[in-house]
Design an enzyme around this catalytic site. Structure first.
Site, short mmCIF file in Angstrom:
data_model
loop_
_atom_site.label_atom_id
_atom_site.label_comp_id
_atom_site.label_asym_id
_atom_site.label_seq_id
_atom_site.Cartn_x
_atom_site.Cartn_y
_atom_site.Cartn_z
N ARG A 57 -2.07 8.95 -0.55
CA ARG A 57 -3.50 8.82 -0.27
C ARG A 57 -3.89 7.35 -0.11
NH1 ARG A 57 -8.19 6.40 -1.70
NH2 ARG A 57 -7.59 6.52 -3.91
N HIS B 3 -6.57 1.95 -12.18
CA HIS B 3 -6.18 1.86 -10.77
C HIS B 3 -6.23 0.39 -10.37
CE1 HIS B 3 -5.93 3.48 -6.58
NE2 HIS B 3 -6.54 2.33 -6.31
N HIS C 117 -5.15 -2.98 -8.01
CA HIS C 117 -4.66 -3.55 -6.76
C HIS C 117 -4.13 -4.96 -7.05
CE1 HIS C 117 -5.96 -0.71 -3.48
NE2 HIS C 117 -6.46 -0.16 -4.58
N CYS D 217 -8.16 -0.25 1.08
CA CYS D 217 -9.34 0.60 1.30
C CYS D 217 -9.99 0.26 2.63
CB CYS D 217 -10.35 0.39 0.16
SG CYS D 217 -11.90 1.30 0.38
N ASN E 227 -1.78 -1.64 -3.67
CA ASN E 227 -1.75 -1.23 -5.07
C ASN E 227 -0.63 -1.96 -5.81
OD1 ASN E 227 -3.54 1.44 -5.18
ND2 ASN E 227 -2.39 1.49 -3.28
#
Length: 297
Positions: free
Chosen positions: A13, A204, A206, A237, A246
């Site tokens: 994703r 999450h 990055h 994104c 990431n």
């Protein structure tokens, strides 16, 4: 420790959504299968968004149908609105992740509503939540906004409190544009864990400014056991300027395994997946372990 520690693979994703080369369903299935073979058991495979805006995320229902024929992991999908939520519920998703953006300007650009409106909107949607499906609420841009700049710890905790009132199975803080440093992790993640110890906190990260590994370790010391990551550190994104990859799965595995913790993920196999992915996307990937390999005497 091993039973509690999880690396959630977000390659299919978040990893792929910015890539110009569109992966077919078959190629995504191959990527997911390779991920599972490393020991990964939770994978974010889809986003239920308009394919005109994010072409890489077209046909998530078809992908999940294929995956359901041989259930080998827990599969999640990201949703932004009622249409996406309805699609996710009708699919073979095991988990659904809702996104609430910490800043109003980014939230308006991303979802067409303010942060407060988004929380109220999701509250209404969750009244139709089906039994058995797990829900994660992810607070995006929790450490910094590409449009408004700094996001205060008090703002994040206030949003988190309202999200926790919705009784999610998990809450996630996302460093969407990779600006956080360990000090930020302590100021925002620490209070969240202290106040709401019964709801698992997920991170999450990055690696835009090369701080994701230090942030992951700081969060781990605070008690976080769940981390999103992607093979090769791929990702970004489409709605956030300069939101690059990431934290890499193989880099996280190396960090924790060398520190004496069992991640349940095979490092050599993870590096091989990253190598394979690099050939598919046809450009370099930022992972340190992909470049240097494991340290073996």
């Amino acid at each position: 420790m091993a039973a509690e520690f999880e690396i959630i693979d977000v390659t299919p994703r978040d990893g792929l959504q910015n890539e110009p080369i569109i992966f077919s369903i078959e190629e995504k299935l191959q990527l997911i299968s390779r991920s599972i073979e490393t020991g990964i058991s939770r994978i974010e495979v889809a986003s239920f968004v308009n394919p005109k805006k994010v072409p890489q995320m077209a046909n998530p229902e078809e992908l999940l149908d294929e995956l359901s024929t041989k259930k080998r992991a827990s599969y999640s999908g990201l949703v932004l609105n009622e249409r996406g939520f309805s699609r996710a519920l009708d699919s073979e998703c095991d988990e659904i992740t809702f996104v609430i953006v910490a800043s109003d300007e980014f939230s308006l650009k991303n979802q067409g509503m303010t942060t407060a409106q988004s929380i109220e909107y999701i509250s209404e949607l969750l009244k139709n939540k089906e039994k058995g499906i797990k829900v994660c609420i992810s607070i995006a841009a929790a450490f910094g906004c590409p449009f408004e700049g700094e996001v205060k710890p008090s703002r994040v905790i206030e949003i988190a409190e309202k999200c926790l009132d919705l009784c999610p199975d998990e809450i996630s803080l996302a460093d969407t544009i990779g600006v956080a440093v360990p000090k930020d992790i302590k100021e925002k993640v620490g209070p969240l864990i202290s106040l709401y110890s019964n709801t698992p906190v997920r991170l999450h990260l990055h690696n835009t400014r090369n701080t994701a590994i230090s942030n992951a370790w700081t969060a781990f010391e605070l008690g976080v056991k769940r981390f999103d990551a992607s093979f090769g550190g791929i990702g970004g994104c489409p709605f956030a300027p300069n939101a690059t990859g990431n934290v890499a799965i193989e880099d996280l595995v190396y960090l924790f395994e060398r520190s004496g913790f069992d991640t349940g993920v095979d490092l050599d196999a993870s590096i091989k997946v990253a190598e394979w992915l690099r050939t598919q996307v046809k450009h370099p990937l930022p992972s340190a372990l992909l470049a240097a390999g494991d340290f073996k005497v």
